[in-house]
Design a protein around this motif. Structure first.
Motif, PDB file in Angstrom:
ATOM      1  N   PRO A  11      -5.562  14.180 -10.188  1.00  0.00           N
ATOM      2  CA  PRO A  11      -4.290  13.749 -10.184  1.00  0.00           C
ATOM      3  C   PRO A  11      -3.913  12.793  -9.223  1.00  0.00           C
ATOM      4  O   PRO A  11      -4.529  13.135  -7.817  1.00  0.00           O
ATOM      5  CB  PRO A  11      -3.631  15.133 -10.067  1.00  0.00           C
ATOM      6  N   ILE A  12      -3.357  11.838  -9.270  1.00  0.00           N
ATOM      7  CA  ILE A  12      -3.040  10.684  -8.149  1.00  0.00           C
ATOM      8  C   ILE A  12      -1.410  10.874  -7.805  1.00  0.00           C
ATOM      9  O   ILE A  12      -1.137  10.959  -6.692  1.00  0.00           O
ATOM     10  CB  ILE A  12      -3.498   9.267  -8.527  1.00  0.00           C
ATOM     11  N   ILE A  13      -0.714  10.589  -8.809  1.00  0.00           N
ATOM     12  CA  ILE A  13       0.943  10.915  -8.779  1.00  0.00           C
ATOM     13  C   ILE A  13       1.297  11.851  -9.727  1.00  0.00           C
ATOM     14  O   ILE A  13       0.974  11.568 -11.026  1.00  0.00           O
ATOM     15  CB  ILE A  13       1.480   9.376  -8.666  1.00  0.00           C
ATOM     16  N   THR A  14       2.129  12.670  -9.348  1.00  0.00           N
ATOM     17  CA  THR A  14       3.162  13.257 -10.305  1.00  0.00           C
ATOM     18  C   THR A  14       4.465  12.681 -10.229  1.00  0.00           C
ATOM     19  O   THR A  14       4.967  12.360  -9.290  1.00  0.00           O
ATOM     20  CB  THR A  14       3.353  14.783 -10.043  1.00  0.00           C
ATOM     21  N   PHE A  15       5.241  12.322 -11.395  1.00  0.00           N
ATOM     22  CA  PHE A  15       6.452  11.704 -11.289  1.00  0.00           C
ATOM     23  C   PHE A  15       7.373  12.536 -12.366  1.00  0.00           C
ATOM     24  O   PHE A  15       6.862  12.916 -13.281  1.00  0.00           O
ATOM     25  CB  PHE A  15       6.647  10.135 -11.395  1.00  0.00           C
ATOM     26  N   LYS A  43       8.342  16.947   0.685  1.00  0.00           N
ATOM     27  CA  LYS A  43       7.409  16.368   1.671  1.00  0.00           C
ATOM     28  C   LYS A  43       6.282  15.591   1.278  1.00  0.00           C
ATOM     29  O   LYS A  43       5.689  14.546   2.043  1.00  0.00           O
ATOM     30  CB  LYS A  43       6.810  17.589   2.588  1.00  0.00           C
ATOM     31  N   LYS A  44       5.975  15.567  -0.129  1.00  0.00           N
ATOM     32  CA  LYS A  44       4.724  14.594  -0.429  1.00  0.00           C
ATOM     33  C   LYS A  44       5.292  13.646  -1.491  1.00  0.00           C
ATOM     34  O   LYS A  44       4.706  12.856  -2.130  1.00  0.00           O
ATOM     35  CB  LYS A  44       3.904  15.636  -1.725  1.00  0.00           C
ATOM     36  N   MET A  45       6.708  13.507  -1.367  1.00  0.00           N
ATOM     37  CA  MET A  45       7.393  12.493  -2.398  1.00  0.00           C
ATOM     38  C   MET A  45       6.768  10.819  -1.359  1.00  0.00           C
ATOM     39  O   MET A  45       6.926  10.706  -0.287  1.00  0.00           O
ATOM     40  CB  MET A  45       8.770  12.373  -2.175  1.00  0.00           C
ATOM     41  N   ASP A  64       0.913  -1.183   0.042  1.00  0.00           N
ATOM     42  CA  ASP A  64      -0.070  -0.109  -0.100  1.00  0.00           C
ATOM     43  C   ASP A  64       0.795   1.127  -0.064  1.00  0.00           C
ATOM     44  O   ASP A  64       1.505   1.742   0.944  1.00  0.00           O
ATOM     45  CB  ASP A  64      -0.943   0.149   1.051  1.00  0.00           C
ATOM     46  N   VAL A  65       1.214   1.709  -1.234  1.00  0.00           N
ATOM     47  CA  VAL A  65       2.093   2.655  -1.307  1.00  0.00           C
ATOM     48  C   VAL A  65       1.155   4.276  -1.630  1.00  0.00           C
ATOM     49  O   VAL A  65       1.455   5.155  -0.974  1.00  0.00           O
ATOM     50  CB  VAL A  65       3.011   2.729  -2.711  1.00  0.00           C
ATOM     51  N   VAL A  66       0.426   4.031  -2.437  1.00  0.00           N
ATOM     52  CA  VAL A  66      -0.321   5.544  -2.730  1.00  0.00           C
ATOM     53  C   VAL A  66      -1.534   5.600  -1.861  1.00  0.00           C
ATOM     54  O   VAL A  66      -1.898   6.570  -1.037  1.00  0.00           O
ATOM     55  CB  VAL A  66      -0.811   5.283  -4.229  1.00  0.00           C
ATOM     56  N   SER A  67      -2.501   4.323  -1.656  1.00  0.00           N
ATOM     57  CA  SER A  67      -3.779   4.451  -1.047  1.00  0.00           C
ATOM     58  C   SER A  67      -4.410   3.107  -1.117  1.00  0.00           C
ATOM     59  O   SER A  67      -4.145   2.202  -1.836  1.00  0.00           O
ATOM     60  CB  SER A  67      -4.844   5.524  -1.682  1.00  0.00           C
ATOM     61  N   PRO A  68      -4.948   2.872   0.110  1.00  0.00           N
ATOM     62  CA  PRO A  68      -5.400   1.284   0.176  1.00  0.00           C
ATOM     63  C   PRO A  68      -6.756   1.153  -0.939  1.00  0.00           C
ATOM     64  O   PRO A  68      -7.043  -0.111  -1.035  1.00  0.00           O
ATOM     65  CB  PRO A  68      -6.062   1.280   1.733  1.00  0.00           C
ATOM     66  N   GLN A  84      11.450  10.617  -9.558  1.00  0.00           N
ATOM     67  CA  GLN A  84      10.955  10.700  -8.247  1.00  0.00           C
ATOM     68  C   GLN A  84       9.279  10.726  -8.502  1.00  0.00           C
ATOM     69  O   GLN A  84       8.729  11.450  -9.298  1.00  0.00           O
ATOM     70  CB  GLN A  84      11.380  11.922  -7.660  1.00  0.00           C
ATOM     71  N   ALA A  85       8.564  10.295  -7.380  1.00  0.00           N
ATOM     72  CA  ALA A  85       7.143  10.309  -7.672  1.00  0.00           C
ATOM     73  C   ALA A  85       6.478  10.767  -6.295  1.00  0.00           C
ATOM     74  O   ALA A  85       7.032  10.829  -5.224  1.00  0.00           O
ATOM     75  CB  ALA A  85       6.488   8.881  -7.703  1.00  0.00           C
ATOM     76  N   PHE A  86       5.661  12.032  -6.707  1.00  0.00           N
ATOM     77  CA  PHE A  86       4.802  12.597  -5.565  1.00  0.00           C
ATOM     78  C   PHE A  86       3.502  12.642  -5.387  1.00  0.00           C
ATOM     79  O   PHE A  86       2.638  12.317  -6.504  1.00  0.00           O
ATOM     80  CB  PHE A  86       5.155  14.263  -5.645  1.00  0.00           C
ATOM     81  N   ARG A  87       2.891  12.747  -4.365  1.00  0.00           N
ATOM     82  CA  ARG A  87       1.284  12.457  -4.080  1.00  0.00           C
ATOM     83  C   ARG A  87       0.752  13.542  -5.111  1.00  0.00           C
ATOM     84  O   ARG A  87       1.221  14.749  -4.907  1.00  0.00           O
ATOM     85  CB  ARG A  87       1.060  12.429  -2.687  1.00  0.00           C
ATOM     86  N   GLY A  88      -0.525  13.463  -5.519  1.00  0.00           N
ATOM     87  CA  GLY A  88      -1.179  14.474  -6.128  1.00  0.00           C
ATOM     88  C   GLY A  88      -0.583  15.108  -7.314  1.00  0.00           C
ATOM     89  O   GLY A  88       0.402  14.228  -8.061  1.00  0.00           O
TER      90      GLY A  88
END
Length: 204
Positions: free
Chosen positions: A73-77, A99-101, A12-16, A89-93
Protein backbone atom coordinates in the motif's frame (compact mmCIF):
# COMPACT_ATOMS: atom_id res chain seq x y z
CA UNK A 1 8.48 13.64 -27.26
CA UNK A 2 12.02 14.20 -28.46
CA UNK A 3 13.06 17.81 -28.14
CA UNK A 4 9.99 18.74 -26.08
CA UNK A 5 10.48 21.48 -23.52
CA UNK A 6 9.17 20.90 -20.02
CA UNK A 7 8.92 23.42 -17.17
CA UNK A 8 11.42 23.01 -14.34
CA UNK A 9 8.80 22.03 -11.76
CA UNK A 10 9.78 19.29 -9.32
CA UNK A 11 6.88 17.65 -7.50
CA UNK A 12 7.65 15.17 -4.71
CA UNK A 13 4.51 14.46 -2.68
CA UNK A 14 4.61 10.73 -1.94
CA UNK A 15 8.26 9.77 -2.40
CA UNK A 16 11.25 10.75 -4.57
CA UNK A 17 11.37 7.11 -5.73
CA UNK A 18 8.36 7.93 -7.91
CA UNK A 19 10.11 10.85 -9.64
CA UNK A 20 12.11 10.28 -12.83
CA UNK A 21 14.06 12.73 -14.96
CA UNK A 22 12.21 11.86 -18.19
CA UNK A 23 8.55 12.32 -19.13
CA UNK A 24 6.52 9.21 -18.40
CA UNK A 25 3.49 7.85 -20.27
CA UNK A 26 1.15 5.64 -18.27
CA UNK A 27 -2.03 3.81 -19.25
CA UNK A 28 -4.79 3.58 -16.66
CA UNK A 29 -7.47 0.96 -17.31
CA UNK A 30 -10.66 0.73 -15.32
CA UNK A 31 -12.65 -2.49 -15.48
CA UNK A 32 -16.32 -1.67 -15.85
CA UNK A 33 -19.15 -3.47 -14.06
CA UNK A 34 -16.99 -5.25 -11.50
CA UNK A 35 -16.99 -5.56 -7.73
CA UNK A 36 -13.59 -7.23 -7.59
CA UNK A 37 -10.54 -5.79 -5.90
CA UNK A 38 -8.19 -4.02 -8.24
CA UNK A 39 -10.68 -2.20 -10.44
CA UNK A 40 -7.90 0.02 -11.85
CA UNK A 41 -4.59 -1.09 -13.35
CA UNK A 42 -1.71 1.24 -14.25
CA UNK A 43 0.91 0.17 -16.81
CA UNK A 44 3.82 1.77 -18.66
CA UNK A 45 4.38 1.78 -22.44
CA UNK A 46 5.87 -1.73 -22.24
CA UNK A 47 2.73 -3.01 -20.50
CA UNK A 48 4.55 -3.48 -17.18
CA UNK A 49 2.18 -3.20 -14.22
CA UNK A 50 3.25 -0.29 -11.98
CA UNK A 51 0.22 0.25 -9.76
CA UNK A 52 -3.21 -1.15 -9.05
CA UNK A 53 -6.08 0.34 -7.11
CA UNK A 54 -8.03 -1.72 -4.64
CA UNK A 55 -11.55 -0.56 -3.83
CA UNK A 56 -13.55 -0.94 -0.64
CA UNK A 57 -16.95 -1.38 -2.23
CA UNK A 58 -19.10 -1.73 0.87
CA UNK A 59 -17.22 0.50 3.32
CA UNK A 60 -18.92 3.43 5.05
CA UNK A 61 -16.51 5.82 3.36
CA UNK A 62 -15.72 5.40 -0.31
CA UNK A 63 -12.15 4.21 0.14
CA UNK A 64 -9.44 3.24 -2.34
CA UNK A 65 -5.89 2.02 -1.80
CA UNK A 66 -3.11 2.60 -4.34
CA UNK A 67 -0.76 -0.40 -4.38
CA UNK A 68 2.56 -0.90 -6.12
CA UNK A 69 3.06 -3.88 -8.43
CA UNK A 70 4.08 -6.07 -5.46
CA UNK A 71 0.88 -5.22 -3.60
CA UNK A 72 2.38 -2.82 -1.05
CA UNK A 73 0.00 0.00 0.00
CA UNK A 74 1.30 3.45 -1.01
CA UNK A 75 -1.67 5.79 -0.62
CA UNK A 76 -5.12 5.37 0.91
CA UNK A 77 -7.76 7.87 -0.18
CA UNK A 78 -11.33 8.27 0.95
CA UNK A 79 -14.19 10.64 0.54
CA UNK A 80 -14.77 13.01 3.44
CA UNK A 81 -18.43 13.02 4.36
CA UNK A 82 -20.61 16.03 5.15
CA UNK A 83 -18.54 18.70 3.42
CA UNK A 84 -19.89 21.63 1.38
CA UNK A 85 -17.78 20.69 -1.65
CA UNK A 86 -17.10 17.08 -2.54
CA UNK A 87 -13.69 16.34 -0.98
CA UNK A 88 -11.33 13.40 -0.94
CA UNK A 89 -8.39 13.00 1.43
CA UNK A 90 -5.21 11.00 0.75
CA UNK A 91 -3.01 9.39 3.41
CA UNK A 92 0.36 7.68 3.40
CA UNK A 93 0.31 3.87 3.29
CA UNK A 94 -2.87 2.20 4.50
CA UNK A 95 -3.51 4.75 7.27
CA UNK A 96 -6.39 7.20 7.60
CA UNK A 97 -4.76 9.00 10.55
CA UNK A 98 -4.81 12.79 10.07
CA UNK A 99 -1.08 12.87 10.94
CA UNK A 100 -0.41 10.75 7.84
CA UNK A 101 -2.45 12.91 5.47
CA UNK A 102 -0.63 13.83 2.24
CA UNK A 103 -3.16 16.00 0.41
CA UNK A 104 -6.86 16.62 -0.21
CA UNK A 105 -8.85 17.29 -3.38
CA UNK A 106 -12.10 19.20 -3.70
CA UNK A 107 -14.33 20.72 -6.35
CA UNK A 108 -13.43 24.38 -6.77
CA UNK A 109 -17.11 25.36 -6.99
CA UNK A 110 -20.48 23.81 -6.25
CA UNK A 111 -21.79 23.97 -9.82
CA UNK A 112 -19.47 22.99 -12.65
CA UNK A 113 -19.87 22.71 -16.41
CA UNK A 114 -16.18 21.91 -16.83
CA UNK A 115 -13.99 19.90 -14.49
CA UNK A 116 -12.06 22.06 -12.03
CA UNK A 117 -10.58 20.61 -8.86
CA UNK A 118 -8.29 22.17 -6.27
CA UNK A 119 -5.54 20.14 -4.60
CA UNK A 120 -4.15 21.12 -1.20
CA UNK A 121 -1.09 19.58 0.44
CA UNK A 122 -1.47 18.62 4.11
CA UNK A 123 0.77 21.50 5.26
CA UNK A 124 -1.52 24.03 3.54
CA UNK A 125 -4.04 24.19 6.38
CA UNK A 126 -5.40 27.66 5.50
CA UNK A 127 -6.16 26.63 1.91
CA UNK A 128 -6.04 30.26 0.74
CA UNK A 129 -4.49 29.08 -2.50
CA UNK A 130 -4.37 25.63 -4.01
CA UNK A 131 -1.05 23.80 -4.42
CA UNK A 132 -2.19 22.11 -7.64
CA UNK A 133 -5.30 22.27 -9.80
CA UNK A 134 -7.00 20.04 -12.34
CA UNK A 135 -8.91 21.51 -15.27
CA UNK A 136 -10.53 20.12 -18.40
CA UNK A 137 -13.45 18.10 -19.70
CA UNK A 138 -14.06 14.83 -17.90
CA UNK A 139 -16.71 13.85 -20.46
CA UNK A 140 -13.97 13.83 -23.10
CA UNK A 141 -11.44 12.43 -20.59
CA UNK A 142 -9.16 15.36 -21.39
CA UNK A 143 -7.71 17.06 -18.32
CA UNK A 144 -4.55 18.94 -17.38
CA UNK A 145 -2.90 19.14 -13.95
CA UNK A 146 -1.14 22.41 -13.11
CA UNK A 147 1.17 23.55 -10.31
CA UNK A 148 -0.79 25.99 -8.13
CA UNK A 149 -2.33 28.99 -9.87
CA UNK A 150 0.37 28.96 -12.56
CA UNK A 151 0.26 27.71 -16.15
CA UNK A 152 3.02 25.20 -15.37
CA UNK A 153 1.70 21.82 -16.53
CA UNK A 154 2.83 18.77 -14.55
CA UNK A 155 0.64 16.12 -16.23
CA UNK A 156 -1.95 15.68 -18.98
CA UNK A 157 -4.64 13.06 -19.40
CA UNK A 158 -6.53 11.95 -22.51
CA UNK A 159 -8.91 9.13 -23.33
CA UNK A 160 -7.57 6.14 -25.21
CA UNK A 161 -10.01 4.69 -27.73
CA UNK A 162 -9.49 1.15 -28.95
CA UNK A 163 -11.65 -1.76 -30.07
CA UNK A 164 -9.91 -3.94 -27.49
CA UNK A 165 -10.94 -1.61 -24.66
CA UNK A 166 -14.57 -1.74 -25.76
CA UNK A 167 -14.56 -5.53 -26.14
CA UNK A 168 -12.93 -6.06 -22.75
CA UNK A 169 -15.33 -3.66 -21.04
CA UNK A 170 -12.59 -1.27 -19.98
CA UNK A 171 -12.42 2.49 -19.72
CA UNK A 172 -8.85 3.35 -20.69
CA UNK A 173 -6.98 6.64 -20.64
CA UNK A 174 -3.39 7.77 -21.02
CA UNK A 175 -1.52 10.09 -18.69
CA UNK A 176 1.67 11.92 -19.64
CA UNK A 177 3.59 12.87 -16.50
CA UNK A 178 6.23 15.55 -16.85
CA UNK A 179 9.86 15.05 -15.70
CA UNK A 180 10.57 15.09 -11.94
CA UNK A 181 6.89 14.81 -11.07
CA UNK A 182 5.78 12.16 -8.57
CA UNK A 183 3.85 9.64 -10.67
CA UNK A 184 2.20 7.92 -7.66
CA UNK A 185 0.74 11.33 -6.75
CA UNK A 186 -0.54 11.88 -10.30
CA UNK A 187 -2.12 8.42 -10.50
CA UNK A 188 -3.90 9.07 -7.17
CA UNK A 189 -5.23 12.40 -8.51
CA UNK A 190 -6.55 10.74 -11.68
CA UNK A 191 -8.36 8.03 -9.69
CA UNK A 192 -9.89 10.63 -7.33
CA UNK A 193 -10.92 12.64 -10.40
CA UNK A 194 -12.62 9.55 -11.76
CA UNK A 195 -14.43 8.92 -8.47
CA UNK A 196 -15.67 12.52 -8.18
CA UNK A 197 -16.95 12.61 -11.74
CA UNK A 198 -18.44 9.11 -11.77
CA UNK A 199 -20.39 9.74 -8.54
CA UNK A 200 -24.04 9.48 -9.48
CA UNK A 201 -25.54 10.98 -6.31
CA UNK A 202 -25.58 14.46 -7.85
CA UNK A 203 -24.85 16.17 -4.52
CA UNK A 204 -21.81 18.28 -3.77
Amino acid sequence: MAGAMYPAVAVDVVSPQFCVSQPMDLTISRKLMTLEDGTFGVTDLNDNLLFKIRGKVFSLHDRRVLLDAAGNPIITFQQKLLTAHRRWQAFRGESTDSKKMLFSVRKSSMIQFKTKLDVFLAANSKEDRCDFRIEGSWFERSCTIYAGDTNNVIAQMRRKHSAQSILLGKDTFCVTIYPNVDHAFIVALVVILEEINEDRSGED
